[in-house]
Design an enzyme around this catalytic site. Structure first.
Site, short mmCIF file in Angstrom:
data_model
loop_
_atom_site.label_atom_id
_atom_site.label_comp_id
_atom_site.label_asym_id
_atom_site.label_seq_id
_atom_site.Cartn_x
_atom_site.Cartn_y
_atom_site.Cartn_z
N ASP A 12 0.93 -1.20 -0.43
CA ASP A 12 0.08 0.15 0.03
C ASP A 12 0.61 1.14 0.01
O ASP A 12 2.09 0.77 0.57
CB ASP A 12 -0.79 0.12 1.83
CG ASP A 12 -2.23 1.28 0.75
OD1 ASP A 12 -2.62 1.35 0.13
OD2 ASP A 12 -2.37 1.64 2.42
N GLY A 13 0.42 2.21 -0.49
CA GLY A 13 0.77 3.97 -0.35
C GLY A 13 0.36 4.61 0.34
O GLY A 13 -1.00 4.53 0.66
N GLU A 50 2.71 3.47 -4.40
CA GLU A 50 1.77 2.28 -4.62
C GLU A 50 2.70 1.62 -5.36
O GLU A 50 2.73 0.64 -5.20
CB GLU A 50 0.66 2.87 -5.32
CG GLU A 50 -0.45 3.64 -5.35
CD GLU A 50 -1.70 2.32 -3.74
OE1 GLU A 50 -1.18 1.29 -3.27
OE2 GLU A 50 -2.68 3.11 -2.90
N ASP A 72 -4.20 -2.25 -3.56
CA ASP A 72 -6.24 -1.83 -3.93
C ASP A 72 -5.80 -0.30 -5.13
O ASP A 72 -6.53 0.01 -5.31
CB ASP A 72 -6.40 -0.63 -2.86
CG ASP A 72 -5.58 -0.12 -1.33
OD1 ASP A 72 -4.89 0.31 -2.64
OD2 ASP A 72 -5.59 0.40 -1.06
N HIS A 127 -9.60 -0.05 3.02
CA HIS A 127 -10.85 -0.40 3.54
C HIS A 127 -11.23 -0.74 4.02
O HIS A 127 -13.44 -0.29 4.38
CB HIS A 127 -11.58 1.39 4.05
CG HIS A 127 -9.71 2.48 3.39
ND1 HIS A 127 -9.48 2.82 4.09
CD2 HIS A 127 -9.06 2.63 2.20
CE1 HIS A 127 -8.37 3.41 3.80
NE2 HIS A 127 -7.91 4.18 2.58
N ASP A 137 -1.68 -0.27 5.26
CA ASP A 137 -2.14 0.87 4.92
C ASP A 137 -1.92 1.92 6.72
O ASP A 137 -0.87 3.21 6.39
CB ASP A 137 -3.92 0.89 4.93
CG ASP A 137 -4.29 2.92 5.36
OD1 ASP A 137 -3.92 3.34 4.81
OD2 ASP A 137 -5.25 3.04 6.31
#
Lengths: 161, 161
Positions: A12-13, A50, A72, A127, A137
């Site tokens: 994740d970023g 990302e 994501d 999320h 995250d």
RNA sequence: GGACACCUCCUAGU
DNA sequence: ACTAGGAGGTGTCC
């Protein structure tokens, strides 16, 4: 000869402001072994983070290995799975005759890593209760908040123009 | 012809869990006369209760009358005072091309009531010593705790999707 | 026009 | 620490 056990990777970023201070994080698991990677830059974009998360994760596993990578980011997953990134590269980092494809520095690194590994990219909704994605995250946000982050030289150079 | 004496209204909503059991309460005063209203639902949201409190209060005063309504809900007060709710309605209950405005059932009821009354909405900070607001708070919490609350049918229908 | 992500600000309810 | 709600925005792609 590489270990045949496949890797499970979550990435994740985050970016506080977009552009702004940014962080990336990856969780790399192989069997019972799990490693975490995270880092940040003082000024960058969400999409660069990302991408960087995926690059750092794949750099941590040997050439020839097999992995499934969960992200994501549609930008990342679709550009790989739908062949966008290969297409941009084939056209000299253009999306069309007049529009440039962005972040070629990171895409070059990623495509090279993918040439040497068998990686399946899977998109997961952010999320949405996925605990690994949510831990990534939090790690990436924490990384973005660290003091004295180094510059993302490529991004900052591009901004000066 | 409506009584020209203006009404003073305090409202509050509570929700034990959000979503969870919810209650609303309103105190409606006109001169020396004061009435209280409260009720609850077995599963709803905090913002639906804040809205419902205002609706119940305004339904209790005649069309054509004048009122000042005090609430600690920014969602309620800003959507009325800044014209958000009218804007959502004008756009078919959308906040933007892709984002839906929520709770259109309650906003429809409220806007109709406002068309027929002269109401001034005033935001008050919650839990800041205002005795009427705090009484409303207690009433709404008590309502949420009552046994055998009815369903908020619109909310529960939306959850099934 | 669509999708995903990243935010910034604000409030309330637990 | 969590959820429910609102306004405004950018990064990227098709």
């Amino acid at each position: 000869m590489p270990d045949p056990t496949p890797y499970i990777i979550y990435t994740d970023g985050a970016c506080l402001g977009n552009p702004g201070p940014g962080g990336y994080a990856a969780i790399v698991r192989q069997g019972a072994q799990e490693r975490e990677f995270s880092g940040g830059f003082r000024r960058t974009t969400n999409n660069r983070m990302e991408l960087t998360a995926a690059i750092v994760a794949l750099e941590s596993i040997p050439a020839g290995s097999q992995a499934t990578l969960y992200s994501d980011s549609n930008y990342l997953v679709q550009a790989v799975n739908l062949g966008w990134a290969r297409g941009w590269k084939a056209k000299g980092w253009r999306r069309s005759t007049k529009e440039k494809a962005l972040n070629p520095d990171l895409w070059e690194r990623l495509l090279k890593l993918l040439d040497q590994r068998k990686v399946t990219f899977v998109w997961v909704r952010g999320h949405a209760g996925n605990s690994q994605n949510e831990r990534c995250d939090r790690l990436s946000v924490a990384a973005a908040q660290r003091p004295n982050l180094p510059p993302d030289a490529v991004f900052e150079a591009g901004e000066k123009i």
